[in-house]
Enzyme design. Structure first.
Site, PDB file in Angstrom:
ATOM      1  N   TYR A  29     100.754  80.638  44.815  1.00 23.88           N
ATOM      2  CA  TYR A  29      99.915  80.008  45.831  1.00 23.88           C
ATOM      3  C   TYR A  29      98.856  79.180  45.109  1.00 23.88           C
ATOM      4  CZ  TYR A  29      98.855  79.252  50.679  1.00 23.88           C
ATOM      5  OH  TYR A  29      98.707  78.665  51.909  1.00 23.88           O
ATOM      6  N   HIS A  31      96.411  76.426  43.254  1.00 27.60           N
ATOM      7  CA  HIS A  31      95.379  75.466  43.667  1.00 27.60           C
ATOM      8  C   HIS A  31      94.859  74.795  42.399  1.00 27.60           C
ATOM      9  CE1 HIS A  31      92.731  78.568  42.189  1.00 27.60           C
ATOM     10  NE2 HIS A  31      93.196  79.425  43.067  1.00 27.60           N
ATOM     11  N   GLY A  33      92.346  75.280  40.623  1.00 37.14           N
ATOM     12  CA  GLY A  33      91.898  76.196  39.561  1.00 37.14           C
ATOM     13  C   GLY A  33      93.048  76.504  38.615  1.00 37.14           C
ATOM     14  N   HIS A  34      94.190  76.883  39.183  1.00 39.65           N
ATOM     15  CA  HIS A  34      95.372  77.143  38.360  1.00 39.65           C
ATOM     16  C   HIS A  34      95.781  75.880  37.582  1.00 39.65           C
ATOM     17  CE1 HIS A  34      96.097  80.042  41.825  1.00 39.65           C
ATOM     18  NE2 HIS A  34      96.154  80.864  40.801  1.00 39.65           N
ATOM     19  N   GLN A  58      99.015  96.033  40.344  1.00 40.68           N
ATOM     20  CA  GLN A  58      97.563  95.795  40.318  1.00 40.68           C
ATOM     21  C   GLN A  58      96.938  95.813  41.705  1.00 40.68           C
ATOM     22  OE1 GLN A  58      98.118  91.833  38.423  1.00 40.68           O
ATOM     23  NE2 GLN A  58      96.490  91.140  39.773  1.00 40.68           N
ATOM     24  N   LYS A 146      86.822  82.642  36.488  1.00 41.89           N
ATOM     25  CA  LYS A 146      86.722  83.144  37.869  1.00 41.89           C
ATOM     26  C   LYS A 146      86.895  84.659  37.930  1.00 41.89           C
ATOM     27  CE  LYS A 146      87.588  83.474  42.388  1.00 41.89           C
ATOM     28  NZ  LYS A 146      88.811  84.221  42.525  1.00 41.89           N
ATOM     29  N   GLN A 150      88.581  90.450  34.233  1.00 42.89           N
ATOM     30  CA  GLN A 150      89.962  90.324  33.746  1.00 42.89           C
ATOM     31  C   GLN A 150      89.982  89.662  32.367  1.00 42.89           C
ATOM     32  OE1 GLN A 150      93.513  89.354  36.256  1.00 42.89           O
ATOM     33  NE2 GLN A 150      93.160  87.303  35.480  1.00 42.89           N
ATOM     34  N   MET A 181      87.482  78.203  43.866  1.00 46.80           N
ATOM     35  CA  MET A 181      88.827  78.121  44.434  1.00 46.80           C
ATOM     36  C   MET A 181      89.544  79.453  44.237  1.00 46.80           C
ATOM     37  SD  MET A 181      90.202  74.352  43.656  1.00 46.80           S
ATOM     38  CE  MET A 181      89.242  72.940  44.173  1.00 46.80           C
ATOM     39  N   ARG A 184      93.008  83.417  47.940  1.00 50.74           N
ATOM     40  CA  ARG A 184      92.596  84.217  49.098  1.00 50.74           C
ATOM     41  C   ARG A 184      91.669  83.459  50.052  1.00 50.74           C
ATOM     42  NH1 ARG A 184      92.860  88.796  45.113  1.00 50.74           N
ATOM     43  NH2 ARG A 184      94.377  90.274  45.934  1.00 50.74           N
TER      44      ARG A 184
END
Ligand code: AMP
Length: 277
Positions: A29, A31, A33-34, A58, A146, A150, A181, A184
């Site tokens: 999905y 956006h 950012g990816h 996860q 972001k 992680q 971004m 979700r």
């Protein structure tokens, strides 16, 4: 772009790669950012690989695994356009075949923040990231700031377990009004979407105070909470000011710290952070 859906197929494609390989793991999905991670990988490597895998281990039992947004055809077109060479898109049975029973247990770094809110989350993240690293064998792997904890968890795992690769951290890509971004964000209703700017306003307030010389951690946390509380639709889950590397809460800002927060906006859980210092 080549689409590979099994470990064996990906390994065969990997064996033909010459030079450096940049890797962008995602849950799809996609956006901007990816895409920023992909562009960075494209700039810095001979070959670029991405993965799309909504990792069941996860997600907690009451989380949004089944509802997690998916659009494979769109994701695939976006990656192709950005010059991605290899796309690993395995099914859940390929990654976790029947009888799978080995996990990576992270230590103290995985305890606070998301570790409290989402027990078992980083065990799932570390396990899938380790598996992906073993299959993809990247020269460099790209992660977004972001998801700040992680980043800390993956860096620690790579250091502690001697994975032979470099972790590259990419700054958070934001909407024009500051909202980070996120896949979700599609869950947000229109009024919640407007109210969601409060996360960025709260983080910006902390940055302003820091730049004006405030170094008392509790004063900074208080101010962030105050801004968040001013938005009636926002329910603050936590506000943290922690050492950027160890994620231990600090009293005074003397080293780089991560200011992180989680807010519930209706049914949606929003996470964001900035680094100070
Ligand atoms: P996800 O698909 O949510 O697992 O995210 C895949 C990767 O993209 C992770 O390294 C995220 O931190 C990164 N990412 C997600 N959103 C953003 C963003 N707004 N800016 C930069 N990186 C991001």
């Amino acid at each position: 772009m080549r689409l590979l859906t099994t470990v064996a197929e990906f390994r065969a494609a990997r064996a033909q790669v010459k030079g450096s390989l940049g890797f962008v793991p995602t849950m799809g999905y996609l956006h901007q950012g990816h895409m920023e991670l992909v562009r960075r990988a494209r700039k810095e490597n001979d070959t670029v690989a991405a993965s799309i895998f909504v990792n069941p281990t996860q997600f907690g039992p009451s989380e949004d695994l089944a509802a997690y947004p998916r659009d494979f055809d769109r994701d695939r077109a976006m990656l192709e356009k950005e010059g991605c060479d290899l796309l690993f898109y395995p099914g859940a049975e390929e990654v976790y075949p029947p009888g799978f029973d080995t996990y990576i247990e992270m230590g103290r770094i995985a305890q606070p923040l998301e570790g409290v809110a989402r027990p078992g989350h980083f065990r799932g993240v570390a396990t899938v990231v380790a598996k992906l690293f073993n299959v993809v064998q990247p020269t460099r792997a790209y992660f977004g700031q972001k998801d700040g904890q992680q980043v800390a968890v993956v860096k620690k795992m790579v250091r502690d377990l001697d994975f032979p690769l470099e972790i590259v951290v990419v700054p958070t890509v934001r909407e024009p009004d500051g909202l980070a971004m996120s896949s979700r964000n599609v869950y947000l209703k229109p009024l919640e979407r407007q109210a969601a700017t409060v996360l960025w306003r709260a983080l910006s307030r902390a940055r302003d105070l820091y730049e004006r010389g405030e170094r008392d951690a509790e004063a900074l946390r208080e101010e962030v909470r105050r801004v968040l509380d001013s938005e009636p639709l926002a329910r603050t889950e936590y506000v943290s000011l922690a050492d950027a590397e160890t994620l231990e809460e600090v009293d005074h800002v003397t080293r780089p710290v991560m200011v992180s927060l989680v807010v519930r906006m209706g049914a949606t859980r929003l996470i964001d952070n900035i680094i100070l210092g």
